[in-house]
Design an enzyme around this catalytic site. Structure first.
Site, PDB file in Angstrom:
ATOM      1  N   ARG A 117       0.752  -1.158  -0.074  1.00  0.00           N
ATOM      2  CA  ARG A 117      -0.028  -0.034   0.016  1.00  0.00           C
ATOM      3  C   ARG A 117       0.890   1.236  -0.106  1.00  0.00           C
ATOM      4  O   ARG A 117       1.645   1.634   0.908  1.00  0.00           O
ATOM      5  CB  ARG A 117      -0.793   0.220   1.398  1.00  0.00           C
ATOM      6  N   ASP A 144       6.890  -6.300   3.804  1.00  0.00           N
ATOM      7  CA  ASP A 144       6.778  -7.254   3.002  1.00  0.00           C
ATOM      8  C   ASP A 144       6.493  -7.174   1.632  1.00  0.00           C
ATOM      9  O   ASP A 144       6.343  -6.151   1.251  1.00  0.00           O
ATOM     10  CB  ASP A 144       5.564  -8.460   3.884  1.00  0.00           C
ATOM     11  N   HIS A 190       4.962 -12.729   8.332  1.00  0.00           N
ATOM     12  CA  HIS A 190       5.627 -11.315   8.266  1.00  0.00           C
ATOM     13  C   HIS A 190       5.542 -10.826   9.626  1.00  0.00           C
ATOM     14  O   HIS A 190       6.553 -10.434  10.232  1.00  0.00           O
ATOM     15  CB  HIS A 190       4.759 -10.469   7.329  1.00  0.00           C
ATOM     16  N   ASP A 212      -0.530  -0.760   7.990  1.00  0.00           N
ATOM     17  CA  ASP A 212      -0.212   0.410   7.120  1.00  0.00           C
ATOM     18  C   ASP A 212      -1.442   1.371   6.659  1.00  0.00           C
ATOM     19  O   ASP A 212      -1.280   2.160   6.008  1.00  0.00           O
ATOM     20  CB  ASP A 212       0.580   0.010   5.748  1.00  0.00           C
ATOM     21  N   ASP A 213      -2.659   0.731   7.004  1.00  0.00           N
ATOM     22  CA  ASP A 213      -4.030   1.327   6.674  1.00  0.00           C
ATOM     23  C   ASP A 213      -4.627   1.893   7.958  1.00  0.00           C
ATOM     24  O   ASP A 213      -5.880   1.961   7.914  1.00  0.00           O
ATOM     25  CB  ASP A 213      -4.695   0.294   5.882  1.00  0.00           C
ATOM     26  N   ASP A 291      -4.704 -13.386  14.286  1.00  0.00           N
ATOM     27  CA  ASP A 291      -5.606 -12.571  15.254  1.00  0.00           C
ATOM     28  C   ASP A 291      -6.777 -13.360  15.787  1.00  0.00           C
ATOM     29  O   ASP A 291      -6.926 -13.338  16.994  1.00  0.00           O
ATOM     30  CB  ASP A 291      -6.021 -11.238  14.457  1.00  0.00           C
ATOM     31  N   SER A 322      -8.889  -9.268   3.041  1.00  0.00           N
ATOM     32  CA  SER A 322     -10.068  -9.729   3.631  1.00  0.00           C
ATOM     33  C   SER A 322     -11.150  -9.211   2.356  1.00  0.00           C
ATOM     34  O   SER A 322     -12.377  -9.300   2.373  1.00  0.00           O
ATOM     35  CB  SER A 322     -10.405  -9.060   4.848  1.00  0.00           C
TER      36      SER A 322
END
Length: 447
Positions: A117, A144, A190, A212-213, A291, A322
């Site tokens: 991203r 990554d 990662h 990163d988002d 998670d 996702s």
């Protein structure tokens, strides 16, 4: 003493570096020119010779500059090592005063998990804008995927951040039924590599993990600095999260951005963990779906996380492994706190398990019980805080869906729930979606 030695070594290294390069410049300029037919212009009859000499000098200078770059990198490396040794030598359990918890000055690195991203710039810009101290909150971006455009964005920040790269970009062999989930396998790989770098290579004692988002709130750093002593001293806690799964604007109390809760659900999305926890988790780290694995009772071990009333992170990453799951219906509506709460000046001792369990349970079960239909019909407004009681998985899901609460369960634990209780606002008043008072624990079969 250690601090003075560190500063002295770095200073002398920098002086040697500058002096050596000054000598090199003097050497190149003072070198005698080769003899030729004319003492005034030795290259007058041999312009090609002048070209060769310039090229040779340039090559020699380039080689020497490469050597000097290596020397400078060694100076920087030793500087970092000295600083880490100083941190390890002076680190210790944070001082706790009664009844308040004193803020800590320990280093809390921010680990940004990145891939492909290029919009990671939005995440990094906010982190750098709100960061109160580069020394206390170093930002380490672990990338990554090998995506060049994203790597260029990260590199554009120069020394403001540290950029590390996952070395293993190979495909992962997965079961046939999981072929479409290979992205989740790569993410787990990662995470394992990046967290090992933080705790084993860089030797940090704790870290805040951000993807990163995510965009952070103005008091993001203040929040984690204030809650770190609680995580360090309360063995019933295993993480601090910046996220409220039910944090939509109409479901949180905008007048109380200082409210914090305990939760049995691992929220993620901007979370703090200790090196000791990573030592526990790393040997059994999963190959995928890390998670949800964290939410299993074998990992949670009856420990809780802290989470805020109003989230200190928000996600802007609709596209990902996702495929936008939950984003359009839920994630994009999570409210991000816009003000600044001075958490380090507040008494957060109420979040310790013994005090919290007693006060929270008493408050919940003192609230009058009402039916979902009465809530939706705006009846019994005079009651103020109220409780809706569920008795099983099906009733929980039905009531949660009717009231706009996340209705999925992971290992039997509802999102943002604590002791089976989910706290939220519905049409302006506090509602507790709660099991009976004789609740005995979560049932993993409810998932």
């Amino acid at each position: 003493m250690l601090k003075k030695q560190s500063a002295g070594l770095v200073l002398w290294g920098a002086i040697l570096f500058v002096a050596w390069n000054a000598l090199l410049l003097f050497f190149f300029w003072a070198r005698p020119l080769p003899s030729g037919p004319s003492s005034e212009d030795p290259f007058a009859d041999d312009p090609a010779g002048l070209t060769r000499r310039v090229i040779r000098l340039a090559q020699e200078a380039e080689i020497e500059l490469e050597r000097q770059q290596g020397l400078l990198q060694q100076i920087q490396k030793h500087s970092v090592l000295w600083n880490r040794r100083q941190q390890a030598a002076t680190a210790g359990p944070p001082a706790i005063s009664h009844p308040t918890l004193a803020p800590t000055t320990s280093v809390l690195p921010i680990l940004v998990i990145a891939c492909d991203r290029s919009t990671v710039r939005r995440c990094l810009d906010k982190l750098l804008h709100y960061r109160p101290s580069a020394g206390r909150f170093p930002i380490i971006v672990s990338q990554d995927c090998g995506h060049k455009a994203t790597a260029q964005v990260i590199a554009s920040y120069g020394n403001a951040i540290m950029h590390i790269k996952q070395p293993d970009l190979s495909s992962i062999s997965v079961p046939n039924e999981h072929r479409k989930f290979q992205g989740y396998y790569k993410i787990a790989r990662h995470y394992r590599w990046a967290l090992s770098q933080i705790f084993h290579t860089f030797k940090y004692q704790a870290a805040v993990v951000v993807e990163d988002d995510l965009e952070v709130a103005p008091d993001f750093f203040e929040y984690f600095q204030a809650t770190y002593p609680l995580l360090r001293t309360d063995p019933s806690l295993w993480c601090v999260s910046a996220w409220n799964d039910n944090g939509k604007e109409q479901m949180v109390d905008a007048t109380r951005p200082d409210l914090l809760y305990r939760t049995d659900f691992f929220p993620g999305l901007g979370w703090l963990l200790l090196a000791e926890l990573w030592d526990e988790l790393e040997p059994k780290w999963p190959k995928a779906f890390w998670d949800d694995w964290m939410r299993q009772p074998e990992q949670r071990r009856d420990r809780a996380c802290l989470r805020p009333e109003i989230s200190r992170t928000m996600t802007f990453g609709r596209k990902g492994v996702s495929q936008g799951q939950f984003f359009d219906q839920h994630l994009k509506f999570i409210k991000l706190n816009q003000g600044f709460v001075p958490f380090t000046q507040l008494d957060l001792s109420y979040l310790k398990r013994e005090a919290y369990d007693q006060d929270f349970s008493a408050r919940v079960y003192a609230a009058p019980q009402v039916q979902v239909e009465e809530l939706k019909g705006n009846q019994k407004q005079e009651l103020g805080e109220v409780r809706v009681q569920y008795r099983g998985r099906d009733s929980f899901r039905a009531f949660a869906k009717a009231l706009g609460v996340m209705d999925d369960l992971k290992s039997g634990v509802p999102r943002a729930g604590y002791r089976g209780i989910v706290s939220f606002l519905f049409r302006g008043r506090r509602v507790y979606l709660a099991p009976p008072q004789d609740w005995t624990g979560y049932d993993p079969s409810w998932s």
